[in-house]
Scaffold this motif. Structure first.
Motif, PDB file in Angstrom:
ATOM      1  N   ILE A 173       0.833  -1.200   0.000  1.00  0.00           N
ATOM      2  CA  ILE A 173       0.000   0.000   0.000  1.00  0.00           C
ATOM      3  C   ILE A 173       0.869   1.251   0.000  1.00  0.00           C
ATOM      4  CG2 ILE A 173      -1.765   1.302   1.269  1.00  0.00           C
ATOM      5  CD1 ILE A 173      -3.019  -1.248   0.416  1.00  0.00           C
ATOM      6  N   ILE A 174       1.919   1.232   0.786  1.00  0.00           N
ATOM      7  CA  ILE A 174       2.809   2.394   0.825  1.00  0.00           C
ATOM      8  C   ILE A 174       3.372   2.670  -0.558  1.00  0.00           C
ATOM      9  CG2 ILE A 174       5.015   3.274   1.683  1.00  0.00           C
ATOM     10  CD1 ILE A 174       4.498   1.891   4.300  1.00  0.00           C
ATOM     11  N   LYS A 175       3.797   1.625  -1.227  1.00  0.00           N
ATOM     12  CA  LYS A 175       4.358   1.802  -2.568  1.00  0.00           C
ATOM     13  C   LYS A 175       3.351   2.470  -3.494  1.00  0.00           C
ATOM     14  CE  LYS A 175       7.582  -2.084  -2.598  1.00  0.00           C
ATOM     15  NZ  LYS A 175       7.790  -3.455  -3.103  1.00  0.00           N
ATOM     16  N   LEU A 176       2.102   2.030  -3.391  1.00  0.00           N
ATOM     17  CA  LEU A 176       1.081   2.577  -4.284  1.00  0.00           C
ATOM     18  C   LEU A 176       0.767   4.023  -3.907  1.00  0.00           C
ATOM     19  CD1 LEU A 176      -1.127  -0.597  -4.665  1.00  0.00           C
ATOM     20  CD2 LEU A 176       0.565   0.313  -6.258  1.00  0.00           C
ATOM     21  N   ILE A 177       0.779   4.320  -2.629  1.00  0.00           N
ATOM     22  CA  ILE A 177       0.581   5.710  -2.209  1.00  0.00           C
ATOM     23  C   ILE A 177       1.709   6.558  -2.792  1.00  0.00           C
ATOM     24  CG2 ILE A 177       0.582   7.305  -0.253  1.00  0.00           C
ATOM     25  CD1 ILE A 177      -0.697   5.049   1.412  1.00  0.00           C
ATOM     26  N   ALA A 178       2.904   6.006  -2.753  1.00  0.00           N
ATOM     27  CA  ALA A 178       4.062   6.733  -3.271  1.00  0.00           C
ATOM     28  C   ALA A 178       3.946   6.932  -4.773  1.00  0.00           C
ATOM     29  CB  ALA A 178       5.346   5.986  -2.944  1.00  0.00           C
ATOM     30  N   GLU A 179       3.202   6.050  -5.417  1.00  0.00           N
ATOM     31  CA  GLU A 179       2.997   6.214  -6.859  1.00  0.00           C
ATOM     32  C   GLU A 179       1.857   7.188  -7.135  1.00  0.00           C
ATOM     33  OE1 GLU A 179       2.682   2.405  -8.779  1.00  0.00           O
ATOM     34  OE2 GLU A 179       4.576   1.746  -7.871  1.00  0.00           O
ATOM     35  N   GLU A 180       1.495   7.914  -6.130  1.00  0.00           N
ATOM     36  CA  GLU A 180       0.507   8.981  -6.261  1.00  0.00           C
ATOM     37  C   GLU A 180      -0.900   8.481  -6.543  1.00  0.00           C
ATOM     38  OE1 GLU A 180       2.119  12.222  -8.715  1.00  0.00           O
ATOM     39  OE2 GLU A 180       4.037  11.173  -8.547  1.00  0.00           O
ATOM     40  N   MET A 181      -1.185   7.265  -6.104  1.00  0.00           N
ATOM     41  CA  MET A 181      -2.537   6.753  -6.306  1.00  0.00           C
ATOM     42  C   MET A 181      -3.407   7.107  -5.105  1.00  0.00           C
ATOM     43  SD  MET A 181      -1.536   3.032  -7.890  1.00  0.00           S
ATOM     44  CE  MET A 181      -3.191   2.515  -8.303  1.00  0.00           C
ATOM     45  N   SER A 182      -4.675   7.341  -5.377  1.00  0.00           N
ATOM     46  CA  SER A 182      -5.629   7.599  -4.294  1.00  0.00           C
ATOM     47  C   SER A 182      -6.082   6.269  -3.710  1.00  0.00           C
ATOM     48  CB  SER A 182      -6.831   8.357  -4.834  1.00  0.00           C
ATOM     49  OG  SER A 182      -7.582   7.504  -5.666  1.00  0.00           O
ATOM     50  N   ASN A 183      -6.741   6.349  -2.569  1.00  0.00           N
ATOM     51  CA  ASN A 183      -7.261   5.130  -1.948  1.00  0.00           C
ATOM     52  C   ASN A 183      -8.142   4.363  -2.912  1.00  0.00           C
ATOM     53  OD1 ASN A 183      -5.949   5.703   0.383  1.00  0.00           O
ATOM     54  ND2 ASN A 183      -7.724   6.528   1.451  1.00  0.00           N
ATOM     55  N   ALA A 184      -8.983   5.088  -3.628  1.00  0.00           N
ATOM     56  CA  ALA A 184      -9.904   4.439  -4.566  1.00  0.00           C
ATOM     57  C   ALA A 184      -9.127   3.711  -5.662  1.00  0.00           C
ATOM     58  CB  ALA A 184     -10.846   5.480  -5.175  1.00  0.00           C
TER      59      ALA A 184
ATOM     60  N   ASN B 194       0.063  26.981  -7.029  1.00  0.00           N
ATOM     61  CA  ASN B 194       1.005  27.358  -8.078  1.00  0.00           C
ATOM     62  C   ASN B 194       2.115  26.323  -8.241  1.00  0.00           C
ATOM     63  OD1 ASN B 194      -0.410  29.677  -8.613  1.00  0.00           O
ATOM     64  ND2 ASN B 194       0.752  30.914  -7.160  1.00  0.00           N
ATOM     65  N   ILE B 195       2.531  25.788  -7.106  1.00  0.00           N
ATOM     66  CA  ILE B 195       3.576  24.756  -7.159  1.00  0.00           C
ATOM     67  C   ILE B 195       3.063  23.560  -7.958  1.00  0.00           C
ATOM     68  CG2 ILE B 195       4.816  23.040  -5.793  1.00  0.00           C
ATOM     69  CD1 ILE B 195       4.832  25.232  -3.516  1.00  0.00           C
ATOM     70  N   PHE B 196       1.876  23.116  -7.621  1.00  0.00           N
ATOM     71  CA  PHE B 196       1.317  21.949  -8.315  1.00  0.00           C
ATOM     72  C   PHE B 196       1.132  22.248  -9.802  1.00  0.00           C
ATOM     73  CE2 PHE B 196      -0.303  20.431  -4.063  1.00  0.00           C
ATOM     74  CZ  PHE B 196       0.452  19.273  -4.048  1.00  0.00           C
ATOM     75  N   ARG B 197       0.681  23.445 -10.088  1.00  0.00           N
ATOM     76  CA  ARG B 197       0.466  23.800 -11.488  1.00  0.00           C
ATOM     77  C   ARG B 197       1.792  23.827 -12.240  1.00  0.00           C
ATOM     78  NH1 ARG B 197       1.154  28.343 -13.489  1.00  0.00           N
ATOM     79  NH2 ARG B 197       0.984  29.493 -11.523  1.00  0.00           N
ATOM     80  N   LYS B 198       2.775  24.482 -11.646  1.00  0.00           N
ATOM     81  CA  LYS B 198       4.061  24.609 -12.328  1.00  0.00           C
ATOM     82  C   LYS B 198       4.757  23.269 -12.529  1.00  0.00           C
ATOM     83  CE  LYS B 198       5.511  29.256 -10.875  1.00  0.00           C
ATOM     84  NZ  LYS B 198       6.552  29.982 -10.102  1.00  0.00           N
ATOM     85  N   THR B 199       4.666  22.438 -11.530  1.00  0.00           N
ATOM     86  CA  THR B 199       5.415  21.189 -11.612  1.00  0.00           C
ATOM     87  C   THR B 199       4.609  20.061 -12.224  1.00  0.00           C
ATOM     88  OG1 THR B 199       4.695  20.594  -9.402  1.00  0.00           O
ATOM     89  CG2 THR B 199       6.812  21.714  -9.593  1.00  0.00           C
ATOM     90  N   ASN B 200       3.313  20.309 -12.390  1.00  0.00           N
ATOM     91  CA  ASN B 200       2.471  19.271 -12.967  1.00  0.00           C
ATOM     92  C   ASN B 200       2.327  18.062 -12.062  1.00  0.00           C
ATOM     93  OD1 ASN B 200       0.879  19.072 -15.130  1.00  0.00           O
ATOM     94  ND2 ASN B 200       2.516  18.923 -16.619  1.00  0.00           N
ATOM     95  N   ILE B 201       2.441  18.314 -10.802  1.00  0.00           N
ATOM     96  CA  ILE B 201       2.320  17.225  -9.845  1.00  0.00           C
ATOM     97  C   ILE B 201       0.939  17.315  -9.222  1.00  0.00           C
ATOM     98  CG2 ILE B 201       3.174  16.378  -7.629  1.00  0.00           C
ATOM     99  CD1 ILE B 201       5.942  17.446  -8.535  1.00  0.00           C
ATOM    100  N   LYS B 202       0.375  16.167  -8.871  1.00  0.00           N
ATOM    101  CA  LYS B 202      -1.000  16.192  -8.393  1.00  0.00           C
ATOM    102  C   LYS B 202      -1.163  15.805  -6.935  1.00  0.00           C
ATOM    103  CE  LYS B 202      -1.560  13.489 -11.678  1.00  0.00           C
ATOM    104  NZ  LYS B 202      -0.216  13.789 -12.211  1.00  0.00           N
ATOM    105  N   SER B 203      -0.124  15.268  -6.339  1.00  0.00           N
ATOM    106  CA  SER B 203      -0.286  14.823  -4.962  1.00  0.00           C
ATOM    107  C   SER B 203       0.941  15.132  -4.131  1.00  0.00           C
ATOM    108  CB  SER B 203      -0.530  13.316  -4.934  1.00  0.00           C
ATOM    109  OG  SER B 203       0.660  12.651  -5.277  1.00  0.00           O
ATOM    110  N   VAL B 204       0.728  15.112  -2.837  1.00  0.00           N
ATOM    111  CA  VAL B 204       1.840  15.363  -1.931  1.00  0.00           C
ATOM    112  C   VAL B 204       2.927  14.316  -2.123  1.00  0.00           C
ATOM    113  CG1 VAL B 204       2.514  15.542   0.477  1.00  0.00           C
ATOM    114  CG2 VAL B 204       0.354  16.487  -0.259  1.00  0.00           C
TER     115      VAL B 204
END
Lengths: 214, 214
Positions: A161-172, B191-201
């Motif tokens: 689960i941690i790996k998947l969270i790190a891959e920027e996936m949501s819980n869903a 702005n950070i998210f927009r500039k870097t194109n990242i969607k999650s923490v």
DNA sequence: AATTACATCCGTGCTGTTGGGTATATTGGC
DNA sequence: GCCAATATACCCAACAGCACGGATGTAATT
């Protein structure tokens, strides 16, 4: 003193080639083997009869810490010199516990590497100058009564689960991928945070990186 | 063809020594200088009259990207070969924009390094096989009408915010610490998210780590 | 048989984050 | 002095995550 039989382990081939080349110039050393696959390292080390292993700490498959433990369990006489990019307390503590004979930061040069090898060959322990202070501080903390609560082991599922969270996936998304309910993912997440004493995704990712989970 | 005058830049002395040693074995190359201090690199490169710079991407002081920009601004004829641990799209995009002539991952060996140097000497561009597909994808995205907003450089304030996010602080906490409104923090974050194109923490922390922000 | 660890699942309500705007003051370079 | 970039601030809607509950079944251990 007989020539040390050295085995090199590092994820990055270029690093392996570099260290090999560095040690071969001054031919007091015999490189009996190298690998970039840490989980295959132990067998090769045994087969090549190496007596000194130079290993990176941060590796994908099997961390240098884990490799050291395995080496020392097999034969405590095999010396281990660890290389790392970072000199943080957690890593140093773990290395000491795993039983490394030496530790140098990657931002040190050839001279320190050869010093470390010589020191270790003589049966002493070598630590990079830059980390000695940090090390001492950490040893003190280890001996202190506080913080004995080792955050217990994470289960395989939790690590997944941690790996998947790190891959920027949501819980869903994680739920979909693993064919489990979003609720279950939430529970795992909850347990991960509880066990590791971490409160945010930011901390989790940093934890995961230091733990080589990602 | 004349011997290339090669200059090596990498935070980690051991890496510098390693690459140097690798290239010196096969003596088609002349190493005119090396440094571990990226912010001093440009001067040395100019002084040593180097025409090929091998540089790490992830460096503390000045990133390989920034160094490349400076080098190319000074003299576009100086070739730059970038070394990196990661092959992510963001990095590759930035490198292309900065004007690197080649890019290889650190988990490739000597052979690929020499191939890359040869290719670059001939005036071509060399990219690690492992990243070609990723690269093409990213180029497509760069050329597509959408997303023309090159994620420009992050401002100092934005980098500061990233650090605090990485320290597991909430927007409210960050606002308190910086004596600004939570709303402002939200804006910076946006702005950070927009500039870097990242969607999650999660992605942000990984980005921050690769960028040596934390 | 009892306990422990693991993995699975659900509800409800609250808090925090994200992303869409809009807007102003300040700063620094040209 | 002007313009662009930066930093500041607000509103609001939608969504994701978290806290606090609960629950079941299985497998291994004691």
């Amino acid at each position: 003193m007989t020539k040390s039989k050295i085995f090199i382990v590092d994820d990055h081939q270029i690093m392996v080639d570099g260290i090999k080349s560095l040690l071969e110039i001054n031919n007091n050393y015999e490189i009996v083997g190298t690998t970039t696959k840490s989980n295959e390292a132990l067998n090769s080390i045994i087969n090549t009869n190496a007596n000194l292993v130079i290993t990176d700490i941060n590796m994908d498959e099997l961390s240098g810490i884990e490799l050291t433990k395995k080496i020392k369990a097999y034969n405590f006489e095999i010396k281990v010199l660890a290389l790392s990019m970072y000199g943080d307390k957690a890593t140093i503590n773990e290395m000491i516990e795993a039983g490394v004979d030496g530790y140098i930061l990657k931002n040190t040069g050839l001279e320190e590497l050869t010093n470390a090898i010589k020191t270790i060959e003589m049966g002493h322990v070598f630590f990079s100058n830059q980390v000695t202070l940090e090390m001492l501080k950490s040893i003190k903390e280890v001996n202190s009564p506080i913080e004995t609560n080792e955050f217990g082991h994470l289960t395989p599922r939790e690590i997944q689960i941690i790996k998947l969270i790190a891959e920027e996936m949501s819980n869903a998304e994680i739920g979909d991928k693993l064919f489990i309910s979003e609720r279950t993912v939430e529970t795992h997440r909850k347990n991960i945070f509880r066990k590791t004493n971490i409160k945010s995704v930011a901390g989790l990712i940093k934890y995961a990186i230091t733990q080589k989970i990602i």
